[in-house]
Design an enzyme around this catalytic site. Structure first.
Site, mmCIF file in Angstrom:
data_model
loop_
_atom_site.group_PDB
_atom_site.id
_atom_site.type_symbol
_atom_site.label_atom_id
_atom_site.label_comp_id
_atom_site.label_asym_id
_atom_site.label_seq_id
_atom_site.Cartn_x
_atom_site.Cartn_y
_atom_site.Cartn_z
ATOM 1 N N TYR A 21 2.733 0.700 11.100
ATOM 2 C CA TYR A 21 3.556 1.649 10.335
ATOM 3 C C TYR A 21 3.624 3.002 11.043
ATOM 4 O O TYR A 21 3.607 4.048 10.413
ATOM 5 C CB TYR A 21 2.959 1.821 8.927
ATOM 6 C CG TYR A 21 2.878 0.541 8.111
ATOM 7 C CD1 TYR A 21 3.749 -0.520 8.326
ATOM 8 C CD2 TYR A 21 1.931 0.402 7.099
ATOM 9 C CE1 TYR A 21 3.663 -1.684 7.568
ATOM 10 C CE2 TYR A 21 1.847 -0.755 6.333
ATOM 11 C CZ TYR A 21 2.726 -1.800 6.578
ATOM 12 O OH TYR A 21 2.648 -2.948 5.821
ATOM 13 N N TRP A 26 9.931 -15.552 4.087
ATOM 14 C CA TRP A 26 9.987 -16.046 2.703
ATOM 15 C C TRP A 26 11.387 -16.475 2.306
ATOM 16 O O TRP A 26 11.564 -17.226 1.354
ATOM 17 C CB TRP A 26 9.416 -15.007 1.733
ATOM 18 C CG TRP A 26 7.963 -14.712 1.995
ATOM 19 C CD1 TRP A 26 7.380 -13.479 1.997
ATOM 20 C CD2 TRP A 26 6.908 -15.648 2.292
ATOM 21 N NE1 TRP A 26 6.040 -13.591 2.289
ATOM 22 C CE2 TRP A 26 5.719 -14.911 2.471
ATOM 23 C CE3 TRP A 26 6.851 -17.032 2.437
ATOM 24 C CZ2 TRP A 26 4.497 -15.517 2.786
ATOM 25 C CZ3 TRP A 26 5.642 -17.636 2.751
ATOM 26 C CH2 TRP A 26 4.488 -16.881 2.913
ATOM 27 N N ASP A 28 0.800 -2.227 -3.058
ATOM 28 C CA ASP A 28 0.696 -2.053 -1.596
ATOM 29 C C ASP A 28 0.429 -0.587 -1.306
ATOM 30 O O ASP A 28 0.393 0.257 -2.237
ATOM 31 C CB ASP A 28 1.985 -2.533 -0.894
ATOM 32 C CG ASP A 28 1.708 -3.080 0.516
ATOM 33 O OD1 ASP A 28 1.219 -2.312 1.371
ATOM 34 O OD2 ASP A 28 1.963 -4.276 0.763
ATOM 35 N N GLY A 50 -1.298 2.000 -3.765
ATOM 36 C CA GLY A 50 -2.737 2.241 -3.697
ATOM 37 C C GLY A 50 -3.357 1.496 -2.536
ATOM 38 O O GLY A 50 -2.665 0.742 -1.837
ATOM 39 N N ASP A 51 -4.672 1.724 -2.370
ATOM 40 C CA ASP A 51 -5.421 1.016 -1.330
ATOM 41 C C ASP A 51 -6.301 0.000 -2.053
ATOM 42 O O ASP A 51 -7.146 0.378 -2.870
ATOM 43 C CB ASP A 51 -6.290 2.038 -0.565
ATOM 44 C CG ASP A 51 -7.115 1.384 0.529
ATOM 45 O OD1 ASP A 51 -7.586 0.251 0.330
ATOM 46 O OD2 ASP A 51 -7.286 2.021 1.583
ATOM 47 N N PHE A 52 -6.056 -1.297 -1.794
ATOM 48 C CA PHE A 52 -6.765 -2.295 -2.600
ATOM 49 C C PHE A 52 -8.269 -2.352 -2.331
ATOM 50 O O PHE A 52 -9.007 -2.990 -3.073
ATOM 51 C CB PHE A 52 -6.104 -3.676 -2.563
ATOM 52 C CG PHE A 52 -5.772 -4.275 -1.211
ATOM 53 C CD1 PHE A 52 -6.658 -4.260 -0.152
ATOM 54 C CD2 PHE A 52 -4.533 -4.916 -1.029
ATOM 55 C CE1 PHE A 52 -6.340 -4.843 1.063
ATOM 56 C CE2 PHE A 52 -4.210 -5.506 0.197
ATOM 57 C CZ PHE A 52 -5.118 -5.460 1.246
ATOM 58 N N HIS A 110 -6.011 -13.211 6.075
ATOM 59 C CA HIS A 110 -6.132 -13.522 7.515
ATOM 60 C C HIS A 110 -6.168 -12.254 8.383
ATOM 61 O O HIS A 110 -6.449 -12.321 9.566
ATOM 62 C CB HIS A 110 -5.059 -14.527 7.976
ATOM 63 C CG HIS A 110 -3.657 -14.004 8.039
ATOM 64 N ND1 HIS A 110 -2.604 -14.789 8.474
ATOM 65 C CD2 HIS A 110 -3.117 -12.786 7.748
ATOM 66 C CE1 HIS A 110 -1.483 -14.078 8.441
ATOM 67 N NE2 HIS A 110 -1.766 -12.875 8.004
ATOM 68 N N ASP A 111 -5.901 -11.106 7.751
ATOM 69 C CA ASP A 111 -5.992 -9.837 8.501
ATOM 70 C C ASP A 111 -7.422 -9.305 8.561
ATOM 71 O O ASP A 111 -7.703 -8.344 9.281
ATOM 72 C CB ASP A 111 -5.149 -8.747 7.814
ATOM 73 C CG ASP A 111 -3.654 -9.015 7.909
ATOM 74 O OD1 ASP A 111 -3.249 -9.776 8.803
ATOM 75 O OD2 ASP A 111 -2.903 -8.465 7.071
ATOM 76 N N GLN A 153 -4.558 -8.977 17.162
ATOM 77 C CA GLN A 153 -3.978 -7.924 16.341
ATOM 78 C C GLN A 153 -4.768 -7.480 15.122
ATOM 79 O O GLN A 153 -4.443 -6.466 14.516
ATOM 80 C CB GLN A 153 -2.599 -8.386 15.833
ATOM 81 C CG GLN A 153 -1.552 -8.346 16.907
ATOM 82 C CD GLN A 153 -0.172 -8.486 16.308
ATOM 83 O OE1 GLN A 153 0.492 -9.461 16.530
ATOM 84 N NE2 GLN A 153 0.260 -7.534 15.538
HETATM 85 N N1 SAM Z 1 2.049 -10.360 1.280
HETATM 86 C C1 SAM Z 1 3.146 -9.946 2.127
HETATM 87 C C2 SAM Z 1 3.847 -11.132 2.746
HETATM 88 O O1 SAM Z 1 3.275 -12.216 2.775
HETATM 89 O O2 SAM Z 1 4.993 -10.947 3.182
HETATM 90 C C3 SAM Z 1 2.688 -8.969 3.219
HETATM 91 C C4 SAM Z 1 1.628 -9.489 4.137
HETATM 92 S S1 SAM Z 1 1.168 -8.323 5.387
HETATM 93 C C5 SAM Z 1 0.495 -9.316 6.615
HETATM 94 C C6 SAM Z 1 -0.207 -7.484 4.693
HETATM 95 C C7 SAM Z 1 0.176 -6.512 3.609
HETATM 96 O O3 SAM Z 1 -1.017 -5.893 3.115
HETATM 97 C C8 SAM Z 1 1.081 -5.392 4.086
HETATM 98 O O4 SAM Z 1 2.161 -5.262 3.215
HETATM 99 C C9 SAM Z 1 0.183 -4.165 4.068
HETATM 100 O O5 SAM Z 1 0.881 -2.971 3.880
HETATM 101 C C10 SAM Z 1 -0.753 -4.507 2.929
HETATM 102 N N2 SAM Z 1 -2.028 -3.775 3.007
HETATM 103 C C11 SAM Z 1 -2.834 -3.650 4.084
HETATM 104 N N3 SAM Z 1 -3.928 -2.931 3.774
HETATM 105 C C12 SAM Z 1 -3.797 -2.585 2.473
HETATM 106 C C13 SAM Z 1 -4.628 -1.859 1.573
HETATM 107 N N4 SAM Z 1 -5.786 -1.341 1.989
HETATM 108 N N5 SAM Z 1 -4.200 -1.703 0.310
HETATM 109 C C14 SAM Z 1 -3.016 -2.231 -0.106
HETATM 110 N N6 SAM Z 1 -2.200 -2.958 0.694
HETATM 111 C C15 SAM Z 1 -2.592 -3.130 1.976
#
Ligand code: SAM
Length: 346
Positions: A148, A165, A211, A236-238, A256-257, A307
């Protein structure tokens, strides 16, 4: 092919060796606008006309178009010793930007981001970590700070995430009957590619997309239409902020991240706020428990190495995480597509 033949002429290895060329040819034709031009043109066009309209060399374009024919992305017809090119059905449907099912942004993201990071795969394997610094000369190694880094980049990433999707979101959302869950929260839901499929299949459901605040702002401005009133947003930040109460949490392509400890932290937090009888729907590319495949999941796991801090996991690995987080039941559905679905119940 028998193993003796493999040793006489290792066809498979030659195919692997050309793998990078296949993606580069397809995405170069996408980037230059070949498929868009041929989608709009009245009929097949010769190579020199395509080159002129797209502002490229005639020589280079001819090579590219010939290779695209070899890849079945274009069809060619000879008229008076002149080659005329047109899109195949596959390119019209998935490579032209204007098609509703277009994977243009998906493939461009692979070409511009994943491809560059994979250039440093040797370093990633040696060091066991992502390669943004080397690939982009950016000092941050935080995945989402890098992705971003500007509004333009955010829009590209979001198109990339949504594109997939449009072709198989329905397979994910229909893998289990989700109709008993009416209050749904899509954690890390991005710009709502999957949420949109969810409200269209389940007319009684509402979905809150949770998100990062800047993603929520971008999604509202550029991606979600006012008619989609059953979709709301929560920034928010999850990991550090509260998450809303819901019957079902969708967590798609998020775990997976992250490394196991972060996945467990997030799943435990979800378990705490999830209503009794509620659940969590994980959408991930599942590696077989015996680790023999599928190849697509194993390849995706390599992308995660260059990544992210995460990886693709097996059903057994997810079972361990879900159980440790407090979920009691787990059902797995292989969809036959790149991503699969797991439902965990509280
Ligand atoms: N779920 C969506 C999809 O399948 O198209 C997006 C998947 S993307 C790989 C990961 C998502 O997690 C992104 O939209 C990112 O902005 C969000 N994300 C990452 N860290 C986050 C956090 N700490 N709090 C909230 N959202 C977060």
């Amino acid at each position: 092919m028998s193993s003796t033949q493999d040793l006489d002429y290792p066809q498979l290895l030659f195919q692997y060796n050309s793998g990078f060329l296949l993606t580069k040819i397809m995405t170069t034709a996408c980037e230059l606008g070949v498929f868009d031009l041929l989608l709009e043109s009245e009929g097949p066009l010769p190579s020199d006309v395509i080159a002129e309209r797209l502002g490229t060399s005639a020589y280079g374009m001819e090579r590219l178009l010939e290779a695209c024919v070899g890849l079945k992305l274009l069809a060619v017809e000879m008229k008076s010793e002149r080659a005329f090119y047109r899109n195949t059905e596959l390119s019209n449907l998935y490579l032209g930007k204007a098609s509703p099912k277009s994977q243009y942004h998906h493939f461009m993201y692979y070409s511009k981001t994943n491809y560059l990071c994979c250039h440093y795969l040797t370093d990633a394997v040696r060091e066991g970590k992502k390669q943004y610094k080397r690939a982009f000369g950016i000092s941050s190694e935080d995945l989402f700070e890098v992705l971003y880094r500007s509004e333009e980049e955010m829009i590209k990433v979001t198109h990339f995430l949504n594109a997939f999707w449009s072709v198989c979101g329905r397979d994910m959302i229909s893998a289990f009957d989700l109709s008993p869950f009416t209050v749904i929260c899509d954690l890390g839901g991005g710009a709502g590619g999957l949420a949109r499929e969810c409200i269209s299949l389940y007319p009684n459901s509402t979905v809150t997309i949770y998100d990062l605040p800047k993603v929520v702002q971008l999604a509202k401005e550029h991606f979600v239409t006012p008619e989609e009133s059953r979709i709301t947003f929560h920034g928010g930040d999850f990991f550090t902020d509260p998450i809303p109460e819901a019957d079902l949490y969708i967590v798609a392509r998020v775990l997976h991240d992250w490394a196991d400890d972060k996945c467990l932290e997030l799943l435990s937090k979800i378990h705490k706020v999830c209503k009794p009888g509620g659940g969590v729907l994980l959408v991930e590319s599942l590696v077989d428990d015996d680790k023999t495949g599928p190849l697509d999941a194993l390849l995706l796991s390599v992308i995660m190495l260059v990544q992210t801090e995460g990886k693709e996991r097996t059903p057994s690995e997810f079972r361990k995480l879900l159980t440790a987080a407090g979920f009691r039941e787990m059902q797995v559905k292989k969809t036959g597509k790149l991503y699969d679905v797991i439902l965990g119940r509280k």
